[in-house]
Structure formats: structure tokens, C-alpha cells
Design a protein around this motif. Structure first.
Motif, PDB file in Angstrom:
ATOM      1  N   UNK A   5      -1.429   6.652  10.652  1.00 30.61           N
ATOM      2  CA  UNK A   5      -1.600   5.262  11.076  1.00 30.61           C
ATOM      3  C   UNK A   5      -3.044   4.813  10.876  1.00 30.61           C
ATOM      4  N   UNK A   6      -3.998   5.648  11.260  1.00 25.46           N
ATOM      5  CA  UNK A   6      -5.414   5.311  11.079  1.00 25.46           C
ATOM      6  C   UNK A   6      -5.760   5.142   9.606  1.00 25.46           C
ATOM      7  N   UNK A   7      -5.152   5.967   8.767  1.00 33.28           N
ATOM      8  CA  UNK A   7      -5.466   5.920   7.340  1.00 33.28           C
ATOM      9  C   UNK A   7      -5.051   4.586   6.726  1.00 33.28           C
ATOM     10  N   UNK A   8      -3.819   4.172   6.950  1.00 35.64           N
ATOM     11  CA  UNK A   8      -3.374   2.914   6.329  1.00 35.64           C
ATOM     12  C   UNK A   8      -4.086   1.714   6.946  1.00 35.64           C
ATOM     13  N   UNK A   9      -4.347   1.756   8.248  1.00 35.76           N
ATOM     14  CA  UNK A   9      -5.023   0.631   8.882  1.00 35.76           C
ATOM     15  C   UNK A   9      -6.481   0.535   8.450  1.00 35.76           C
ATOM     16  N   UNK A  10      -7.119   1.672   8.212  1.00 36.01           N
ATOM     17  CA  UNK A  10      -8.485   1.644   7.704  1.00 36.01           C
ATOM     18  C   UNK A  10      -8.558   0.995   6.333  1.00 36.01           C
ATOM     19  N   UNK A  11      -7.597   1.335   5.484  1.00 31.96           N
ATOM     20  CA  UNK A  11      -7.537   0.741   4.143  1.00 31.96           C
ATOM     21  C   UNK A  11      -7.256  -0.754   4.241  1.00 31.96           C
ATOM     22  N   UNK A  12      -6.312  -1.135   5.102  1.00 29.27           N
ATOM     23  CA  UNK A  12      -5.951  -2.553   5.246  1.00 29.27           C
ATOM     24  C   UNK A  12      -7.116  -3.383   5.770  1.00 29.27           C
ATOM     25  N   UNK A  13      -7.785  -2.895   6.816  1.00 32.62           N
ATOM     26  CA  UNK A  13      -8.875  -3.652   7.424  1.00 32.62           C
ATOM     27  C   UNK A  13     -10.075  -3.768   6.497  1.00 32.62           C
ATOM     28  N   UNK A  14     -10.245  -2.790   5.623  1.00 30.80           N
ATOM     29  CA  UNK A  14     -11.348  -2.852   4.664  1.00 30.80           C
ATOM     30  C   UNK A  14     -11.169  -3.983   3.652  1.00 30.80           C
ATOM     31  N   UNK A  50       3.965  -9.302   1.737  1.00 28.24           N
ATOM     32  CA  UNK A  50       4.676  -8.017   1.735  1.00 28.24           C
ATOM     33  C   UNK A  50       4.098  -7.080   0.690  1.00 28.24           C
ATOM     34  N   UNK A  51       3.672  -7.633  -0.436  1.00 29.86           N
ATOM     35  CA  UNK A  51       3.049  -6.822  -1.477  1.00 29.86           C
ATOM     36  C   UNK A  51       1.767  -6.182  -0.961  1.00 29.86           C
ATOM     37  N   UNK A  52       1.011  -6.917  -0.155  1.00 30.71           N
ATOM     38  CA  UNK A  52      -0.222  -6.376   0.418  1.00 30.71           C
ATOM     39  C   UNK A  52       0.075  -5.141   1.269  1.00 30.71           C
ATOM     40  N   UNK A  53       1.107  -5.191   2.100  1.00 36.25           N
ATOM     41  CA  UNK A  53       1.466  -4.043   2.923  1.00 36.25           C
ATOM     42  C   UNK A  53       1.871  -2.862   2.039  1.00 36.25           C
ATOM     43  N   UNK A  54       2.663  -3.123   1.005  1.00 33.16           N
ATOM     44  CA  UNK A  54       3.083  -2.063   0.093  1.00 33.16           C
ATOM     45  C   UNK A  54       1.877  -1.448  -0.607  1.00 33.16           C
ATOM     46  N   UNK A  55       0.902  -2.268  -0.992  1.00 34.95           N
ATOM     47  CA  UNK A  55      -0.327  -1.779  -1.637  1.00 34.95           C
ATOM     48  C   UNK A  55      -1.097  -0.876  -0.689  1.00 34.95           C
ATOM     49  N   UNK A  56      -1.232  -1.288   0.559  1.00 36.58           N
ATOM     50  CA  UNK A  56      -1.949  -0.469   1.542  1.00 36.58           C
ATOM     51  C   UNK A  56      -1.272   0.893   1.706  1.00 36.58           C
ATOM     52  N   UNK A  60      -2.837   4.561   0.703  1.00 35.31           N
ATOM     53  CA  UNK A  60      -2.963   5.568   1.756  1.00 35.31           C
ATOM     54  C   UNK A  60      -2.126   6.817   1.474  1.00 35.31           C
ATOM     55  N   UNK A  61      -1.355   6.803   0.384  1.00 36.72           N
ATOM     56  CA  UNK A  61      -0.467   7.919   0.091  1.00 36.72           C
ATOM     57  C   UNK A  61       0.750   7.940   0.988  1.00 36.72           C
ATOM     58  N   UNK A  62       1.126   6.766   1.511  1.00 31.89           N
ATOM     59  CA  UNK A  62       2.231   6.663   2.467  1.00 31.89           C
ATOM     60  C   UNK A  62       3.316   5.708   1.983  1.00 31.89           C
ATOM     61  N   UNK A  63       3.461   5.590   0.672  1.00 35.71           N
ATOM     62  CA  UNK A  63       4.418   4.633   0.111  1.00 35.71           C
ATOM     63  C   UNK A  63       5.848   4.896   0.567  1.00 35.71           C
ATOM     64  N   UNK A  64       6.163   6.140   0.911  1.00 31.65           N
ATOM     65  CA  UNK A  64       7.527   6.454   1.345  1.00 31.65           C
ATOM     66  C   UNK A  64       7.806   5.974   2.761  1.00 31.65           C
ATOM     67  N   UNK A 199     -16.297   7.500   5.948  1.00 28.43           N
ATOM     68  CA  UNK A 199     -15.844   6.123   5.761  1.00 28.43           C
ATOM     69  C   UNK A 199     -14.808   5.746   6.817  1.00 28.43           C
ATOM     70  N   UNK A 200     -13.870   6.634   7.071  1.00 25.75           N
ATOM     71  CA  UNK A 200     -12.833   6.355   8.053  1.00 25.75           C
ATOM     72  C   UNK A 200     -13.420   6.186   9.455  1.00 25.75           C
ATOM     73  N   UNK A 201     -14.400   7.017   9.786  1.00 26.94           N
ATOM     74  CA  UNK A 201     -15.054   6.926  11.091  1.00 26.94           C
ATOM     75  C   UNK A 201     -15.819   5.617  11.228  1.00 26.94           C
ATOM     76  N   UNK A 202     -16.521   5.221  10.173  1.00 24.45           N
ATOM     77  CA  UNK A 202     -17.281   3.973  10.194  1.00 24.45           C
ATOM     78  C   UNK A 202     -16.356   2.778  10.401  1.00 24.45           C
ATOM     79  N   UNK A 203     -15.226   2.781   9.712  1.00 25.50           N
ATOM     80  CA  UNK A 203     -14.260   1.685   9.843  1.00 25.50           C
ATOM     81  C   UNK A 203     -13.672   1.657  11.248  1.00 25.50           C
TER      82      UNK A 203
END
Length: 260
Positions: A5-14, A50-56, A60-64, A199-203
């Protein structure tokens, strides 16, 4: 080590602040997310929340764990078919809006008793119908516009307001990642596995966004985020806007991000 959860949200918020193209005086839905998401290149210049969520999820390596689609309605059906649907918010959940959930979507990064806090693409800051970029939003949970939430099957479980999902919550905080030492090789210009953790910690601690993260490269965006950390925590820097994280600063940053 961060949770899924932290991984995808970090990517999204960035991505906060990213904006689509303009033509003839209007925003035109021309954006990078369609072309960079396998299977969705055809959706460029169309509504892209919806495409933005799929991209995130892909980054994040969580496409499944999320529907790979440009359609909000398809996304709703995808979660419901898997019995991963709730009327309650959860961290990392995909929220859907409007009639049948088909109007708009985004990712929930936090919630409280009254509000949900989200990252959304193809929206705006004014509340008008014409979306233009990626923004952090705050919406009332009880708003009729909020249709419901799709729950990704995170390996760590999911933090949810839904009483029925209590048994699927993450492990107690006592099992959270421990504070670790900084590797001496982590410095500006270097490529090292621990840079991604930095990077993840900073975000997570609020010093993002870091465009292009999460990577192993200690580039200009990471240096700027470290500079912001030092600006707010001057005792850990050696020079003004110091771009290098030090061992003591790294420990302090981990504590700010919730490690113990």
C-alpha cells in the motif's frame, strides 16, 4: 521495507502537480499514463482517471492487484467479481464516484471519521467539470458522490474502516519495519538499492513529491527532497540545502516516517 500500500501511494503522490496537455485554449487529455501502461496506449486523449490508477499499480509492480482499464465501471465490476468491495474506505483502496461508480476514480491514502484523503488523476483544484492533472483531494465520506471502494489484495492485508475486514488488517505496529543504518554508498549521484528506501521514507514523511521515484538513483529530485528535510531539521545538515542525507539524519527520517 515498505508495504505494498505504501509503495503504490508513494508513487501516486509523487505525481501531484502533473498536468495534461493543452490545445485551442483547453486541456486535451493528452498525458503520459496511457502510453506508459501496457494495454492502455489506445486510451490517450480520453478521460484518464482510471488509467492513472492502473499506471500507478504498474509502476509499483502491483498491476495484478488493480483493474488495468480506462473505464471506472469496468473497475467497479473487477473488484466486485472478486468480492473485494466495500462501502468503507481503506488505505490503498481504489475509490469510485458517481452513479454506479462510473464517473471518476482515485486512490485513498488516508481517512478519518469524516473525510477521505485521495490522490486523483484527471481532476482539478477548482471543482469544475474539466480535469487537468493530478491532485490530492479531501472529500466527505458521506457525500452521495462517493459510490464505494475496491480493496486490493495486499500481501500485508488492508487497513480498513470496514468492520467485516478487521481480520484482514496488517500486523500490529510492533512488527513494523525497524530502524536501519545508512549505507555509506548512499550519496548524491550514486545508484544503490537503499536509495529507493530513502525516497519512500522522504515521501511518507512529507518531503515529496519526488518525480520519477521510486528508483535506485540518488538524482536531483531526491537531493531536493533531502534538502527539504534538512530545511525543516537543520541540525542534521552540514551546509545550507545540504543534498546528502547523513547517518543521524537517516535515523531521524525513519522515525518521522513511523519506524521505531
Amino acid at each position: 521495507m515498505s508495504t505494498q500500500a505504501q509503495k503504490i501511494l508513494g508513487i501516486a503522490k509523487a505525481e501531484k502537480g502533473y498536468q495534461e496537455g493543452r490545445s485551442a485554449g483547453h486541456w486535451n487529455n493528452d498525458q503520459k499514463y496511457s502510453d506508459e501502461t501496457p494495454g492502455l496506449a489506445w486510451s490517450d486523449k480520453m478521460a484518464w482517471c482510471a488509467t492513472f490508477v492502473a499506471w500507478c499499480a504498474f509502476k509499483a509492480g502491483l498491476a495484478a492487484l488493480y483493474p488495468v482499464t480506462a473505464s471506472c465501471l469496468t473497475g467497479v465490476a473487477w473488484f466486485k467479481q472478486r468480492k473485494q468491495w466495500s462501502e468503507y474506505p481503506a488505505i490503498g483502496a481504489q475509490v469510485f464516484y458517481g452513479s454506479g461508480g462510473g464517473a471518476h476514480t482515485g486512490l485513498v491514502y488516508d481517512y478519518d471519521a469524516t473525510y477521505i484523503y485521495t490522490v486523483e488523476g484527471n481532476t482539478n483544484s477548482s471543482g469544475s467539470a474539466e480535469g487537468d492533472g493530478v491532485y490530492l483531494k479531501k472529500r466527505k465520506r458521506a457525500d452521495a458522490y462517493v459510490f464505494g471502494y475496491g480493496y486490493p489484495a495486499f500481501a500485508e492485508g488492508i487497513t480498513s474502516a470496514d468492520p467485516a475486514w478487521k481480520s484482514k488488517a496488517p500486523a500490529p505496529a510492533s512488527t513494523a519495519p525497524k530502524i536501519v543504518a545508512l549505507n555509506a554508498a548512499v550519496k548524491p549521484g550514486a545508484t544503490h538499492a537503499q536509495v529507493a528506501e530513502l525516497q519512500q521514507l522522504l515521501i511518507k514523511a512529507g518531503y515529496g513529491p519526488i518525480k520519477g521515484s521510486v528508483t535506485k538513483f540518488y538524482g536531483a529530485e531526491t537531493q531536493a527532497a533531502v534538502g527539504r528535510f534538512h530545511d525543516r531539521n537543520p541540525s542534521y545538515r552540514t551546509t545550507a540545502h545540504d543534498p546528502k542525507i547523513g547517518p543521524k539524519g537517516f535515523v531521524a527520517l525513519q522515525k518521522q516516517a513511523g519506524r521505531r
